[in-house]
Design a protein around this motif. Structure first.
Motif, short mmCIF file in Angstrom:
data_model
loop_
_atom_site.label_atom_id
_atom_site.label_comp_id
_atom_site.label_asym_id
_atom_site.label_seq_id
_atom_site.Cartn_x
_atom_site.Cartn_y
_atom_site.Cartn_z
N ILE A 48 0.87 -1.18 0.00
CA ILE A 48 0.00 0.00 0.00
C ILE A 48 0.91 1.23 0.00
O ILE A 48 1.77 1.37 0.87
N THR A 49 0.71 2.12 -0.99
CA THR A 49 1.70 3.18 -1.20
C THR A 49 1.08 4.58 -1.28
O THR A 49 -0.08 4.73 -1.63
N PRO A 50 1.89 5.60 -0.98
CA PRO A 50 1.43 6.99 -1.09
C PRO A 50 1.69 7.54 -2.49
O PRO A 50 2.18 6.83 -3.36
N GLU A 72 6.25 2.61 7.04
CA GLU A 72 7.15 3.73 6.77
C GLU A 72 6.28 4.98 6.78
O GLU A 72 5.47 5.19 5.88
N LEU A 73 6.43 5.81 7.83
CA LEU A 73 5.46 6.89 8.02
C LEU A 73 6.11 8.28 7.91
O LEU A 73 7.06 8.44 7.18
N GLY A 74 5.60 9.24 8.64
CA GLY A 74 5.95 10.64 8.40
C GLY A 74 7.28 11.09 8.97
O GLY A 74 8.04 10.32 9.55
N GLU A 115 4.42 19.39 13.99
CA GLU A 115 3.54 18.51 13.20
C GLU A 115 4.03 18.43 11.75
O GLU A 115 4.52 19.42 11.20
N GLU A 116 3.85 17.27 11.15
CA GLU A 116 4.23 17.14 9.74
C GLU A 116 3.23 17.92 8.89
O GLU A 116 2.02 17.72 9.01
N ILE A 117 3.72 18.85 8.06
CA ILE A 117 2.83 19.66 7.22
C ILE A 117 2.78 19.08 5.81
O ILE A 117 1.75 19.07 5.16
P1 NAD Z 1 -1.99 8.24 3.49
O1 NAD Z 1 -1.70 7.64 4.79
O2 NAD Z 1 -3.18 9.12 3.37
O3 NAD Z 1 -2.18 7.12 2.37
C1 NAD Z 1 -1.18 6.15 2.07
C2 NAD Z 1 -1.83 4.96 1.41
O4 NAD Z 1 -2.62 4.27 2.39
C3 NAD Z 1 -2.80 5.30 0.28
O5 NAD Z 1 -2.70 4.33 -0.75
C4 NAD Z 1 -4.15 5.22 0.96
O6 NAD Z 1 -5.22 4.98 0.08
C5 NAD Z 1 -3.94 4.06 1.93
N1 NAD Z 1 -4.83 4.03 3.09
C6 NAD Z 1 -5.40 5.08 3.72
N2 NAD Z 1 -6.15 4.64 4.75
C7 NAD Z 1 -6.04 3.30 4.79
C8 NAD Z 1 -6.60 2.29 5.63
N3 NAD Z 1 -7.42 2.57 6.63
N4 NAD Z 1 -6.26 1.00 5.38
C9 NAD Z 1 -5.41 0.69 4.38
N5 NAD Z 1 -4.89 1.62 3.54
C10 NAD Z 1 -5.19 2.90 3.74
O7 NAD Z 1 -0.66 9.02 3.04
P2 NAD Z 1 -0.43 9.91 1.75
O8 NAD Z 1 -1.12 11.22 1.90
O9 NAD Z 1 -0.68 9.10 0.53
O10 NAD Z 1 1.17 10.13 1.84
C11 NAD Z 1 1.75 11.09 2.63
C12 NAD Z 1 2.33 10.50 3.89
O11 NAD Z 1 3.22 9.44 3.55
C13 NAD Z 1 3.18 11.49 4.68
O12 NAD Z 1 2.90 11.37 6.05
C14 NAD Z 1 4.60 11.06 4.37
O13 NAD Z 1 5.54 11.42 5.35
C15 NAD Z 1 4.44 9.59 4.28
N6 NAD Z 1 5.55 8.99 3.54
C16 NAD Z 1 6.46 8.26 4.24
C17 NAD Z 1 7.55 7.71 3.58
C18 NAD Z 1 8.57 6.89 4.32
O14 NAD Z 1 9.26 6.11 3.68
N7 NAD Z 1 8.70 7.02 5.62
C19 NAD Z 1 7.71 7.91 2.21
C20 NAD Z 1 6.76 8.68 1.55
C21 NAD Z 1 5.68 9.20 2.21
#
Ligand code: NAD
Length: 491
Positions: A147-149, A249-251, A381-383
């Motif tokens: 699952i990816t951003p 992998e989060l914020g 906070e992460e913006i």
């Molecule tokens: P998001 O959490 O809104 O969504 C990420 C993915 O998760 C999307 O595909 C979304 O549809 C899915 N998702 C959302 N809710 C879900 C649920 N309840 N169950 C399963 N899947 C779900 O994030 P975003 O806006 O797409 O991306 C931005 C965030 O990603 C920022 O916080 C950024 O820091 C983080 N990020 C982290 C890394 C890392 O490697 N640490 C890399 C890139 C981005």
């Protein structure tokens, strides 16, 4: 461009007739790029079933052969680099140089991880018994949910897909709904490379529906998730009910420190790239600048001057420094945080508003600089937008204390010419990645990537660690003594 896409299940593109659809748009113009179906639980289950059916054959395909297919996909991406780079810029909004960089990172990682097909190393060691041999082997986990951003629309999927495939897993992939076209083009590269049917499947749709089904379904054996903390916690909780391994992998809220003895001009170059590259929409983006007092005024003067000179516009124009934010929601968040900063008393030095006479329809904003006090929300906070909080400190200890006083721990940077301070900072920063005299962004694929604290749950993607989240270790004993030998039991 106006393409209609479907799900990719069992080697076929399918579009169930009665599904609602959603559009992916160019954030510079709001023009429609393509249309995708909104997947539901049933579609997701179909993709999971296809992955499950394909698993045994893929697992038994020799790992070097799996690697060769991945390498072929990398070669295809190389041939299409211009087209794909353009698409990344058009769908996500990062400037063309960075769009091509996203694709290059995908190619680099696939080339790197293809070689893992000839390693997948285990250990051999001694045994406490005579004529007994012991070792470990790596085995695939099974069906993996990826699952990816949207912010690295090809690179992040490739990190997961490449490592999962070479390890022998089959995949259900759910891309972010803002960048499904990049994901579909990526799938086409793997298809063209000869990946067998069912090994890689993609379903588009809401995280709360498609993503949730992937996380909760008993036939998905492991989850690889990159995104925000809120969704990450939700995924972790749901997967825990099934005792499913999850990598998160989060914020980030990444600091750059500038010490009095730093090369100031170099540090300014670093902050411009770190804070405003990809419009601040990188998990490793610099969102806090911590400056020692003697050089504070010089840093601010040079930083503001250089920031004002950044050109904002159509991201595919190679002369442009900053493209648009990636969506209306991103624009809203940016404007909200600008207001939050002002309300809590931070001084808005530059930006904080929309930009772009000539591209009125796009989500263009100015790079933004606040002078802030540590503790304000904009400093904690992460913006995920081009909003930089600058703070003045008296010494190294105060700088490190502030740098570490946030919930996240992804990346950090220090600019100094003092080698002792640099090494101290490597010890002291509570982050998974630290740069010395370089910005907080700039991952290389052969090194581990990930963070501490709320940035994740301990794993690392890429590098030598990439396969860890996608393999199980099996411990093997081979007794060639021809008699029953008992470990730990006295004869
Ligand atoms: P998001 O959490 O809104 O969504 C990420 C993915 O998760 C999307 O595909 C979304 O549809 C899915 N998702 C959302 N809710 C879900 C649920 N309840 N169950 C399963 N899947 C779900 O994030 P975003 O806006 O797409 O991306 C931005 C965030 O990603 C920022 O916080 C950024 O820091 C983080 N990020 C982290 C890394 C890392 O490697 N640490 C890399 C890139 C981005």
């Amino acid at each position: 461009m106006d393409e209609k896409y479907g799900f990719y299940i069992n080697g076929e593109w399918t579009r169930p007739a009665d599904r609602e659809t959603f559009e992916t748009k160019n954030p510079a113009t709001r023009e429609k790029l393509a249309e995708f179906p909104l997947g539901n639980e049933e579609d997701t289950r179909e993709a999971i079933e296809a992955a499950e059916d394909a698993f045994q054959d893929w697992k038994k395909t020799p790992a070097p052969e799996r690697g060769n297919i991945i390498l072929k996909a990398a070669q295809i991406m190389k041939e299409k680099k211009d087209e794909l780079g353009n698409l990344v810029s058009s769908e996500m909004g990062k400037i063309i140089e960075e769009g091509r960089g996203d694709v290059q990172e995908s190619i680099d990682f696939l080339e790197y991880i293809a070689g893992e097909g000839r390693r997948l190393l285990g250990e051999t060691t001694t045994s406490e018994l005579k004529n007994k041999f012991s070792m470990t082997v790596r085995q695939p986990i099974g069906v993996v949910g990826c699952i990816t951003p949207w912010n690295f629309p090809t690179a992040i999927p490739c990190w997961k897909i490449g490592a999962a495939l070479v390890s022998g897993n089959t995949i259900v992939f759910k891309p972010a709904s803002m960048t499904p076209l990049c994901a579909a083009k990526l799938i086409e590269c793997f298809e063209e490379a000869g990946l067998p049917e069912g090994v890689l499947n993609m379903v588009t749709g809401p995280g709360s529906v498609v993503g949730n089904e992937i996380v909760e379904n008993d036939h998905v054996d492991s989850i690889s998730f990159t995104g925000g903390v809120d969704a990450g916690v939700h995924v972790y909780r749901n997967a825990a009910n099934k005792l499913k391994p999850v990598e998160l992998e989060l914020g980030g809220k990444n600091p750059q420190i500038i010490m009095n003895d730093a090369n100031i001009n170099l540090a300014i170059e670093g902050i411009l790239f770190g804070a405003f590259g990809s419009q601040g929409q990188r998990c490793t983006a610099t969102s806090r600048l911590i400056v020692q007092d003697s050089v504070y005024d010089e840093v601010m003067e040079k930083l503001v001057k250089r920031t004002k000179d950044l050109s904002i516009g159509d991201p595919v124009d190679p002369k442009v420094d900053m493209g648009p934010l990636s969506s209306e929601q991103q624009l809203k968040t940016y404007l909200e945080y600008v207001e939050i900063g002002k309300e809590e008393g931070a001084e808005l030095i530059y930006g904080g508003e929309l930009d772009g006479e000539q591209y009125r329809d796009g989500y263009f904003v100015k790079p933004t600089i606040f002078e802030a006090e540590h503790g304000m929300r904009i400093t904690k906070e992460e913006i995920f937008a081009p909003v930089l909080s600058v703070m003045k400190v008296k010494d190294y200890d105060e700088a490190i204390r502030i740098a570490n006083d946030v919930e996240y721990g992804l990346s950090s940077s220090i600019y100094t010419r003092d080698v002792n301070k640099a090494f101290e900072a490597i010890d002291d920063f509570e982050t998974g990645i630290t740069y010395v005299n370089a910005p907080t962004i700039g991952a290389e694929v052969h090194l581990p990537f990930g963070g501490v604290k709320n940035t994740g749950n301990g794993g690392r993607e890429a590098g030598t660690t990439a396969i860890e989240e996608f393999t199980e270790i099996k411990t093997v004993f081979i007794d060639y003594s021809d008699k029953l030998q008992k470990a730990q039991i006295e004869e």
